[in-house]
Structures are given as structure tokens and as C-alpha cells.
Design a protein around this motif. Sequence first.
Motif, PDB file in Angstrom:
ATOM      1  N   THR A 109       1.049  -0.991  -0.084  1.00 26.20           N
ATOM      2  CA  THR A 109       0.053   0.121  -0.042  1.00 26.20           C
ATOM      3  C   THR A 109       1.018   1.293  -0.014  1.00 26.20           C
ATOM      4  OG1 THR A 109      -1.742  -1.119   1.309  1.00 26.20           O
ATOM      5  CG2 THR A 109      -1.755   1.249   1.211  1.00 26.20           C
ATOM      6  N   VAL A 110       0.766   2.011  -0.895  1.00 22.27           N
ATOM      7  CA  VAL A 110       1.615   3.248  -1.003  1.00 22.27           C
ATOM      8  C   VAL A 110       0.748   4.540  -0.834  1.00 22.27           C
ATOM      9  CG1 VAL A 110       2.986   4.522  -2.648  1.00 22.27           C
ATOM     10  CG2 VAL A 110       2.928   2.189  -2.881  1.00 22.27           C
ATOM     11  N   PHE A 111       0.746   4.961   0.266  1.00 22.08           N
ATOM     12  CA  PHE A 111       0.047   6.009   0.650  1.00 22.08           C
ATOM     13  C   PHE A 111       0.552   7.493   0.663  1.00 22.08           C
ATOM     14  CE2 PHE A 111      -2.343   8.225   4.343  1.00 22.08           C
ATOM     15  CZ  PHE A 111      -3.478   8.740   3.361  1.00 22.08           C
ATOM     16  N   THR A 112       1.671   7.678   1.516  1.00 21.58           N
ATOM     17  CA  THR A 112       2.384   9.110   1.458  1.00 21.58           C
ATOM     18  C   THR A 112       3.830   8.853   1.748  1.00 21.58           C
ATOM     19  OG1 THR A 112       1.927   9.592   3.649  1.00 21.58           O
ATOM     20  CG2 THR A 112       0.307  10.276   2.406  1.00 21.58           C
ATOM     21  N   ILE A 123       0.111  15.794  -5.470  1.00 20.14           N
ATOM     22  CA  ILE A 123      -0.869  14.552  -5.713  1.00 20.14           C
ATOM     23  C   ILE A 123      -0.491  14.016  -7.098  1.00 20.14           C
ATOM     24  CG2 ILE A 123      -3.087  13.354  -5.581  1.00 20.14           C
ATOM     25  CD1 ILE A 123      -3.776  15.260  -3.548  1.00 20.14           C
ATOM     26  N   GLY A 124       0.201  12.797  -7.268  1.00 18.20           N
ATOM     27  CA  GLY A 124       0.242  12.276  -8.607  1.00 18.20           C
ATOM     28  C   GLY A 124      -0.920  11.093  -8.980  1.00 18.20           C
ATOM     29  N   GLU A 125      -0.408   9.952  -9.794  1.00 18.96           N
ATOM     30  CA  GLU A 125      -1.327   9.365 -10.130  1.00 18.96           C
ATOM     31  C   GLU A 125      -1.300   8.074  -9.392  1.00 18.96           C
ATOM     32  OE1 GLU A 125      -1.001   8.603 -14.567  1.00 18.96           O
ATOM     33  OE2 GLU A 125      -2.056   6.697 -14.454  1.00 18.96           O
ATOM     34  N   ALA A 126      -0.188   7.268  -9.457  1.00 17.22           N
ATOM     35  CA  ALA A 126      -0.570   5.589  -9.125  1.00 17.22           C
ATOM     36  C   ALA A 126       0.732   5.541  -8.729  1.00 17.22           C
ATOM     37  CB  ALA A 126      -1.198   4.986  -9.895  1.00 17.22           C
ATOM     38  N   PRO A 127       1.147   4.469  -7.809  1.00 13.97           N
ATOM     39  CA  PRO A 127       2.371   3.907  -7.743  1.00 13.97           C
ATOM     40  C   PRO A 127       2.870   3.136  -8.866  1.00 13.97           C
ATOM     41  CG  PRO A 127       0.850   3.117  -5.921  1.00 13.97           C
ATOM     42  CD  PRO A 127       0.004   3.879  -6.972  1.00 13.97           C
ATOM     43  N   GLY A 128       3.995   2.981  -9.152  1.00 16.83           N
ATOM     44  CA  GLY A 128       4.702   2.166 -10.322  1.00 16.83           C
ATOM     45  C   GLY A 128       5.499   1.028  -9.623  1.00 16.83           C
ATOM     46  N   ARG A 129       6.535   0.498 -10.473  1.00 10.75           N
ATOM     47  CA  ARG A 129       7.067  -0.709  -9.692  1.00 10.75           C
ATOM     48  C   ARG A 129       7.828  -0.390  -8.739  1.00 10.75           C
ATOM     49  NH1 ARG A 129      10.979  -4.461 -13.465  1.00 10.75           N
ATOM     50  NH2 ARG A 129      12.029  -2.435 -13.606  1.00 10.75           N
ATOM     51  N   ASP A 130       8.571   0.525  -8.973  1.00  8.05           N
ATOM     52  CA  ASP A 130       9.643   1.094  -7.927  1.00  8.05           C
ATOM     53  C   ASP A 130       8.780   1.408  -6.421  1.00  8.05           C
ATOM     54  OD1 ASP A 130      11.801   0.664  -9.221  1.00  8.05           O
ATOM     55  OD2 ASP A 130      11.703   2.782 -10.188  1.00  8.05           O
ATOM     56  N   GLU A 131       7.792   2.126  -6.668  1.00  9.66           N
ATOM     57  CA  GLU A 131       7.020   2.481  -5.495  1.00  9.66           C
ATOM     58  C   GLU A 131       6.354   1.222  -4.705  1.00  9.66           C
ATOM     59  OE1 GLU A 131       6.906   4.060  -8.258  1.00  9.66           O
ATOM     60  OE2 GLU A 131       7.776   5.750  -7.888  1.00  9.66           O
ATOM     61  N   ASP A 132       5.802   0.293  -5.659  1.00  8.93           N
ATOM     62  CA  ASP A 132       5.232  -0.980  -4.922  1.00  8.93           C
ATOM     63  C   ASP A 132       6.193  -1.605  -4.170  1.00  8.93           C
ATOM     64  OD1 ASP A 132       3.172  -2.633  -4.813  1.00  8.93           O
ATOM     65  OD2 ASP A 132       4.130  -4.020  -6.514  1.00  8.93           O
ATOM     66  N   LYS A 136       6.660   3.571  -0.960  1.00  8.42           N
ATOM     67  CA  LYS A 136       6.649   5.017  -0.998  1.00  8.42           C
ATOM     68  C   LYS A 136       6.323   5.349  -2.293  1.00  8.42           C
ATOM     69  CE  LYS A 136       9.850   5.616   2.654  1.00  8.42           C
ATOM     70  NZ  LYS A 136      10.989   6.161   3.152  1.00  8.42           N
ATOM     71  N   PRO A 137       5.439   6.930  -2.396  1.00 10.31           N
ATOM     72  CA  PRO A 137       5.254   7.256  -3.570  1.00 10.31           C
ATOM     73  C   PRO A 137       6.349   7.913  -4.132  1.00 10.31           C
ATOM     74  CG  PRO A 137       4.482   8.574  -1.917  1.00 10.31           C
ATOM     75  CD  PRO A 137       4.714   7.508  -1.385  1.00 10.31           C
ATOM     76  N   PHE A 138       6.367   8.102  -5.581  1.00 11.09           N
ATOM     77  CA  PHE A 138       7.455   8.799  -6.211  1.00 11.09           C
ATOM     78  C   PHE A 138       9.115   8.517  -5.592  1.00 11.09           C
ATOM     79  CE2 PHE A 138       3.819  11.631  -7.497  1.00 11.09           C
ATOM     80  CZ  PHE A 138       4.004  11.760  -8.782  1.00 11.09           C
ATOM     81  N   VAL A 139       9.471   7.311  -5.917  1.00 11.83           N
ATOM     82  CA  VAL A 139      10.661   6.997  -5.559  1.00 11.83           C
ATOM     83  C   VAL A 139      11.446   6.273  -6.900  1.00 11.83           C
ATOM     84  CG1 VAL A 139      10.530   6.462  -3.125  1.00 11.83           C
ATOM     85  CG2 VAL A 139      10.077   4.578  -4.798  1.00 11.83           C
ATOM     86  N   GLY A 140      10.695   6.478  -7.943  1.00 11.77           N
ATOM     87  CA  GLY A 140      11.583   5.995  -9.229  1.00 11.77           C
ATOM     88  C   GLY A 140      12.163   7.205  -9.955  1.00 11.77           C
ATOM     89  N   ARG A 141      12.484   6.872 -11.120  1.00 10.73           N
ATOM     90  CA  ARG A 141      13.149   8.179 -11.970  1.00 10.73           C
ATOM     91  C   ARG A 141      12.265   9.232 -12.008  1.00 10.73           C
ATOM     92  NH1 ARG A 141      13.945   7.236 -17.704  1.00 10.73           N
ATOM     93  NH2 ARG A 141      15.010   8.988 -17.485  1.00 10.73           N
ATOM     94  N   ALA A 142      10.699   9.227 -11.980  1.00 16.06           N
ATOM     95  CA  ALA A 142      10.167  10.347 -12.009  1.00 16.06           C
ATOM     96  C   ALA A 142      10.143  11.047 -10.578  1.00 16.06           C
ATOM     97  CB  ALA A 142       8.609   9.984 -12.500  1.00 16.06           C
TER      98      ALA A 142
END
Length: 271
Positions: A109-112, A123-132, A136-142
Motif C-alpha cells: 500500500t503506497v499512501f504518502t 498529488i500524483g497518479e499511482a504507484p509504479g514498480r519502484d513505489e510498489d 513509498k510514492p515517487f521513488v523511481g526516476r520520475a
Amino acid sequence: MTVGEHRAAHALLRWYADAGVDECIDASPSDFYSWQSEPRSGEAPQIETVKRQRLAPEKADNTPLESISTDEAIRSAEKLAASCQTFEALDAAVRAFEGCPLKTGARSTVFTDGVPGSDLLVIGEAPGRDEDRLGKPFVGRAGQLLDKMLAAIDHSREHNTLISNVIYWRPPANRTPTAVETAVCKPFVDRLIEITEPKAVMIAGGAPLQALLGVTGIMRARGVWREIETSSGLRIPALPVFHPAFLLRQPASKRLAWADLQNLAKRLKER
Ligand code: URA
């Protein structure tokens, strides 16, 4: 393994990869065909019936324990979110919530991430692979680019920014979240805004723009201040900006993103 078996296994893996399977998410396989969508007898068909299989810890026979409709899932999210008076309670409620079908296929669960109560909420869209993977949200390249964008206006998730998404579980193969998935998570997004009451919300990309304001077209909407009104009537200024993943693909648009950041910084500095 014989050469023939090796070739067959290789061909099977290639087939999976071509079909978009980019990682294994569980040690044991799930029977996706058992998650059927069907209206209950005697009822008008719902937008979609979410039939979830859940295993009680003591049960190991995959018996479906319950079946909940989309409407029920949204109502349950609304009730749960409204009952939360603190950020910690909301965080626990989101993690315990079982009404979003995406949760079944996600690892976390990726909340904040960041500091609740900051003047800026992203506020972004949805977790991707790195976030999953990391929860945590927004931990990949973006996310790395987002951190640089925040640093440019003296903000960071360590000190004065809270980061979240409109969806809390990774959609399979990073597909765009459906309207139903978005609607089920929305009461928690609203409550997060109410509880943390930021001075401004940075809406990162077209999907959160649509989810939060019902507006389509980030190209025209970016850089123009709007207001998010939560279900309890709280109004918070919100600035749509390009999603950092878009900026990675279209670096020429960073010029416009820079102007939007200056605009955001000016509002955050106002008393
Ligand atoms: N993109 C998003 O919108 N959110 C994330 O958490 C990561 C990538």
C-alpha cells in the motif's frame, strides 16, 4: 533440464514478457479467473461488481469470503475516511481498506511520503514498480525528478512537503487506473487534504487533474490555479503541472514546468 525443456521454458518466459508481465508478485500463483464480475440476483447490474477472494489466516482453501459491489466499496471508503480524525488514523485506515481490487495484485500500500501538515501537498497518479517495491510514492526516476523540482523551490519530502497519489496500489503493468479504482480511493484523497490542510496542492499530471477536479487536458490546464473543494466544503488552491514522467520524455517542456514552479513558490510564500 534438457535442451528442449530449456527452449520451451525460454519461449514461455518470452511470451509472458511480450504479454506485459514484468514481475512476479507472489510466491504462489493466483487464479485471476476466479475474480468474476457479476451482479447479485434480483439487483440491477452495478457499474461493476468487485468480487474479492480473501483468505482468513486460518483458511487455506481459497473459499471466497465475501463479495462487495463498487457502490459498497465507495460507501465503505467514505465512512472509513470520515471516521479518521488524524493523519495516523487515516494512514492505518488506508492500509486496512480491502475495497480496491488493485490491492490484490500489489505488493504494498503506497499512501504518502514526507511531512504531514506541510504547506505543500503533491498529488500524483499511482504507484509504479519502484513505489510498489518500496511502499513509498515517487521513488523511481520520475520521483527523482520530482525531488529536483521541489528542491528548486526550497521544498523537500524530508522537510516541508507531503507526497501522495490518487491511487494507493500499483495498477497491473502500470496501466491507467480505471474510473472505479479512482472513485474507490477518492474519499481517502479528500480526507488527506482535509486533515493535512496544505496551503497549496501541486497536481502532478492529467490523471490526478481528472480525479480531483474532473478536468481533462493537462496541456491546457497546467499553470492555471484552481480550487479543490473536498466533500466537507474545504477549499484549497491547486496548481496543475506536468507529471515528472512526462518531463523525462519531453525535456523541452521543462521550461513551462519551471514557470509553473515559480508560480507555485510565489503562492507558498504569500501570507
Ligand atoms: N508516478 C506517480 O504518479 N506516482 C508515483 O508514486 C510514482 C510515479
